[in-house]
Structures are given as structure tokens and as C-alpha cells.
Write a protein that holds these residues in place. Structure first.
Motif, mmCIF file in Angstrom:
data_model
loop_
_atom_site.group_PDB
_atom_site.id
_atom_site.type_symbol
_atom_site.label_atom_id
_atom_site.label_comp_id
_atom_site.label_asym_id
_atom_site.label_seq_id
_atom_site.Cartn_x
_atom_site.Cartn_y
_atom_site.Cartn_z
ATOM 1 N N LEU A 5 0.843 -1.197 0.000
ATOM 2 C CA LEU A 5 0.000 0.000 0.000
ATOM 3 C C LEU A 5 0.882 1.253 0.000
ATOM 4 C CD1 LEU A 5 -2.791 1.338 0.256
ATOM 5 C CD2 LEU A 5 -2.619 1.072 2.736
ATOM 6 N N ALA A 6 1.916 1.248 0.857
ATOM 7 C CA ALA A 6 2.841 2.392 0.920
ATOM 8 C C ALA A 6 3.524 2.602 -0.425
ATOM 9 C CB ALA A 6 3.882 2.151 2.014
ATOM 10 N N LEU A 7 3.907 1.500 -1.059
ATOM 11 C CA LEU A 7 4.594 1.601 -2.349
ATOM 12 C C LEU A 7 3.663 2.162 -3.421
ATOM 13 C CD1 LEU A 7 7.293 1.033 -3.765
ATOM 14 C CD2 LEU A 7 6.464 -1.255 -4.286
ATOM 15 N N ARG A 8 2.395 1.746 -3.400
ATOM 16 C CA ARG A 8 1.419 2.266 -4.372
ATOM 17 C C ARG A 8 1.268 3.780 -4.236
ATOM 18 N NH1 ARG A 8 -4.227 -0.385 -4.362
ATOM 19 N NH2 ARG A 8 -4.488 1.075 -6.075
ATOM 20 N N ILE A 9 1.205 4.236 -2.980
ATOM 21 C CA ILE A 9 1.073 5.683 -2.743
ATOM 22 C C ILE A 9 2.339 6.403 -3.217
ATOM 23 C CG2 ILE A 9 0.811 7.463 -0.969
ATOM 24 C CD1 ILE A 9 -0.795 5.316 0.656
ATOM 25 N N SER A 10 3.496 5.836 -2.880
ATOM 26 C CA SER A 10 4.774 6.443 -3.278
ATOM 27 C C SER A 10 4.880 6.546 -4.802
ATOM 28 C CB SER A 10 5.928 5.605 -2.718
ATOM 29 O OG SER A 10 7.157 6.039 -3.224
ATOM 30 N N GLU A 11 4.482 5.477 -5.483
ATOM 31 C CA GLU A 11 4.569 5.485 -6.949
ATOM 32 C C GLU A 11 3.583 6.492 -7.559
ATOM 33 O OE1 GLU A 11 4.094 1.319 -7.801
ATOM 34 O OE2 GLU A 11 6.262 0.938 -7.672
ATOM 35 N N ALA A 12 2.428 6.649 -6.916
ATOM 36 C CA ALA A 12 1.450 7.631 -7.408
ATOM 37 C C ALA A 12 1.974 9.059 -7.235
ATOM 38 C CB ALA A 12 0.119 7.458 -6.671
ATOM 39 N N ILE A 13 2.697 9.296 -6.134
ATOM 40 C CA ILE A 13 3.316 10.615 -5.913
ATOM 41 C C ILE A 13 4.351 10.884 -7.008
ATOM 42 C CG2 ILE A 13 4.789 11.961 -4.345
ATOM 43 C CD1 ILE A 13 3.460 10.355 -2.009
ATOM 44 N N LYS A 14 5.181 9.863 -7.285
ATOM 45 C CA LYS A 14 6.221 10.011 -8.316
ATOM 46 C C LYS A 14 5.589 10.222 -9.692
ATOM 47 C CE LYS A 14 9.786 7.354 -5.935
ATOM 48 N NZ LYS A 14 10.318 6.009 -5.716
ATOM 49 N N ALA A 15 4.475 9.511 -9.943
ATOM 50 C CA ALA A 15 3.810 9.641 -11.246
ATOM 51 C C ALA A 15 3.318 11.066 -11.482
ATOM 52 C CB ALA A 15 2.648 8.655 -11.337
ATOM 53 N N LYS A 16 3.028 11.763 -10.409
ATOM 54 C CA LYS A 16 2.603 13.163 -10.536
ATOM 55 C C LYS A 16 3.790 14.130 -10.528
ATOM 56 C CE LYS A 16 -2.193 13.093 -9.044
ATOM 57 N NZ LYS A 16 -2.712 13.558 -10.337
ATOM 58 N N ASN A 17 4.995 13.563 -10.441
ATOM 59 C CA ASN A 17 6.219 14.375 -10.360
ATOM 60 C C ASN A 17 6.213 15.299 -9.146
ATOM 61 O OD1 ASN A 17 7.691 13.424 -12.600
ATOM 62 N ND2 ASN A 17 6.337 14.586 -13.965
ATOM 63 N N TRP A 18 5.626 14.815 -8.067
ATOM 64 C CA TRP A 18 5.631 15.584 -6.825
ATOM 65 C C TRP A 18 6.724 15.038 -5.912
ATOM 66 C CZ3 TRP A 18 -0.294 15.283 -5.356
ATOM 67 C CH2 TRP A 18 -1.013 16.097 -6.250
ATOM 68 N N SER A 19 7.260 15.911 -5.078
ATOM 69 C CA SER A 19 8.136 15.463 -4.000
ATOM 70 C C SER A 19 7.243 15.058 -2.823
ATOM 71 C CB SER A 19 9.086 16.582 -3.571
ATOM 72 O OG SER A 19 8.329 17.648 -3.006
ATOM 73 N N GLN A 20 7.843 14.339 -1.875
ATOM 74 C CA GLN A 20 7.063 13.987 -0.666
ATOM 75 C C GLN A 20 6.616 15.255 0.056
ATOM 76 O OE1 GLN A 20 8.601 11.081 2.114
ATOM 77 N NE2 GLN A 20 9.304 9.751 0.481
ATOM 78 N N LYS A 21 7.473 16.295 -0.007
ATOM 79 C CA LYS A 21 7.135 17.555 0.665
ATOM 80 C C LYS A 21 5.914 18.197 0.001
ATOM 81 C CE LYS A 21 9.209 21.876 2.181
ATOM 82 N NZ LYS A 21 10.253 22.875 1.934
ATOM 83 N N GLN A 22 5.893 18.177 -1.340
ATOM 84 C CA GLN A 22 4.736 18.745 -2.053
ATOM 85 C C GLN A 22 3.465 17.965 -1.728
ATOM 86 O OE1 GLN A 22 6.709 18.464 -5.915
ATOM 87 N NE2 GLN A 22 6.299 20.645 -6.256
ATOM 88 N N PHE A 23 3.602 16.631 -1.685
ATOM 89 C CA PHE A 23 2.447 15.797 -1.348
ATOM 90 C C PHE A 23 1.965 16.108 0.072
ATOM 91 C CE2 PHE A 23 0.971 11.624 0.469
ATOM 92 C CZ PHE A 23 -0.255 11.589 -0.182
ATOM 93 N N ALA A 24 2.912 16.282 0.994
ATOM 94 C CA ALA A 24 2.545 16.615 2.379
ATOM 95 C C ALA A 24 1.763 17.926 2.414
ATOM 96 C CB ALA A 24 3.805 16.711 3.237
#
Lengths: 133, 165
Positions: free
Chosen positions: A37-56
Motif C-alpha cells: 500500500l505504501a509503495l502504491r502511494i509512493s509510486e502515485a506521488i512520483k507519477a505526478k512528479n511531486w516530492s514527498q514535501k509537495q504531497f505533504a
């Protein structure tokens, strides 16, 4: 430095095997599901070209909290998963409009609890053996 | 420092290959030492670590999200720790090369905030920093490489006879 060109040897040990064999399939599945589940979320963040900070920022959370979400150790609430779905435009939650089967679920739960009690007892006895080994 | 690396067949899978280190003169890996020293007091956590490593090898790979990068050693020393639960007591050190290769070391119980203040954690972390330096140098020198599934090349290391080449 001396060079040795040989295949890396495979290794296991009685200690590793004993503990591995004592772990229930439920535990393996539980941990794997959280990490997937964590990996799916991480990959979705990357697919949007967002950093973790932007997602936060999009989630209104601190970056350290998002790091923990993505570590595979977090117990998400349904509300949080729903919010993540909206922000990332992905599906994480199962459909909820299926008919429930409470009797079947109760039976499954009873079997699960019995199995877990048995597993816990076996692990306790195994750990006593490991200490004395 | 003289040591060899071995592949942990129990955890390795098509997502990542997991290794550990046998220090010269020892019979078991640093990972075995970590388990032996902690299983009696923290069996549940050891089992969680086993399940995590199993998932890394077979389901999700050694993705950076599953590791702590800060506060463990100096920046760039290559040593990380498996991300643990907030209530977890144990810390397991490792060296990660991308998402496909993970070398497990020793660790210990977190009794203090900084690992440098704990004798056991400090010993385990510094040992892994040294191993990381040697492995990274071997990769740079072409003595150790990755064939898509496994490390290939040299797997025994002795940094005391670097001049013998």
C-alpha cells in the motif's frame, strides 16, 4: 586486495530457519499488504512528479508524517486513505456496496483468533528453546 | 578488517537480493548475531523484521521509503536502518544499493536517542560504515558488480592487504 572471482555463496542458518518457520502466514501477509500500500502511494506521488514535501503540503500534513505513511509501518484510517485517493486520483479502498456476510465473518474471526493463540503459544515455547540454546 | 558476504536465500526473491556479512573467525553472519542477541526479549519485533525483509525480497524491493536515512551515521556513509514502528525498540543496520541489493548488518536495542551514545549501536553502526566503505570501493574498482540478479566477482575482503594487488 586479493581478488576472488567466485559465485556469492548462499546462506541460511538453523536460527533463521527456526524463526522464519514460526511466523504465521497472516503476519507475512499483514506486513506485505502495508508495504505494498505504501509503495502504491509512493509510486502515485512520483507519477505526478511531486516530492514527498509537495504531497505533504497537498494533504495538509508535515513531511515527517508522510515519511511515516510511506514507511510501510503505518495503520491508515479509512478517512486518510479516502483523502489520499482524492489528492492522488487513485483507488486504494475496496468498494463498500457489497452485501456483508456477518455469520461467515464471525466464523472466520473465531478461526483466526484460535490460530493466532496457537501460533503465540508455539512462538513462546520456541523462544524458550532459543534462549536455552 | 577481513570478512565475506553471503546471500540470504531465505529472504531473497525477484524484487531484491539480501546479503549479510561473516566477519573472519566467526561462524555466523552479523544478521544472525542481531537475531540471537534480541530474539528472547523482542520476539515479536524480530518477527516483524523477518516479515519486512521477506516482503523486500519478494514483493516490494528495497525501496528507499522503507529505510531511515537520517541520524544513522554520517551523510553519504551508505548505512541506513530498516524503518521501524514508533514503539519499536530494535534497530537493524544495513547497506542498500538501489532497490535490488541489501546488505544486512548487526544492530541493537535503542536505549538512547543518539546511536553514538550507546556502545552496542555505535559498534554495529561503525562496523557497517567500515564495511560500506570497503564494498563501495570494490564496486568502484570493478571487483564487485551486479549482474541483474546477484553480486558477482569478489566476495571476500581484507582491507589490511590493499597493497598486495
Amino acid at each position: 586486495m586479493m581478488k576472488t572471482k567466485t559465485k556469492i555463496p548462499e546462506y541460511t542458518s538453523p536460527l533463521i530457519e527456526q524463526i522464519y518457520e514460526g511466523i504465521s502466514q497472516n503476519t507475512f501477509d499483514f506486513v506485505a499488504n502495508r508495504m505494498q500500500l505504501a509503495l502504491r502511494i509512493s509510486e502515485a506521488i512520483k507519477a505526478k512528479n511531486w516530492s514527498q514535501k509537495q504531497f505533504a503540503e497537498m494533504m495538509g500534513k508535515r513531511p515527517s508524517e508522510v515519511s511515516r505513511w510511506l514507511s510501510g509501518t503505518h495503520n491508515f484510517t479509512t478517512d486518510t486513505l479516502w483523502h489520499i485517493e482524492q489528492v492522488l486520483d487513485i483507488r486504494l479502498l475496496a468498494e463498500t456496496n457489497q452485501e456483508s456476510t456477518p455469520i461467515f465473518e464471525a466464523d472466520r474471526l473465531r478461526k483466526f483468533v484460535l490460530q493466532e493463540v496457537n501460533n503465540a503459544l508455539e512462538k513462546y515455547l520456541s523462544s524458550r528453546k532459543l534462549v536455552s540454546a | 578488517m577481513k570478512f565475506k558476504i553471503v546471500k540470504l536465500s531465505r529472504f531473497s526473491g525477484n524484487k531484491s537480493s539480501l546479503y549479510s556479512v561473516i566477519i573472519d573467525g566467526e561462524q555466523e553472519t552479523l544478521f544472525d548475531t542481531f537475531i540471537r542477541n534480541n530474539v528472547s526479549e523482542n520476539l515479536h519485533e524480530v518477527e516483524q523484521i523477518f516479515a519486512t525483509l521477506n516482503s523486500i525480497g519478494k514483493k516490494v524491493g528495497a525501496n528507499d521509503i522503507f529505510f531511515r536515512k537520517k541520524k544513522e551515521g554520517k551523510a553519504g556513509d551508505g548505512v541506513e536502518a530498516i524503518y521501524d514502528y514508533p514503539s519499536a525498540k530494535l534497530r537493524l543496520y544495513c547497506i542498500r544499493y538501489g532497490s535490488v541489493t541489501l546488505v544486512l548488518g548487526d544492530g541493537g536495542e535503542k536505549k538512547v536517542r543518539a546511536w553514538q551514545d550507546d556502545e552496542q549501536l555505535s559498534k554495529a553502526a561503525n562496523e557497517m560504515i567500515k564495511i560500506s566503505q570497503i564494498l563501495t570501493q570494490a564496486i568502484r574498482d570493478g571487483d564487485l558488480s551486479w549482474d541483474g540478479n546477484d553480486f558477482v566477482g569478489q566476495f571476500e575482503f581484507n582491507d589490511n592487504d590493499e597493497d598486495e594487488d
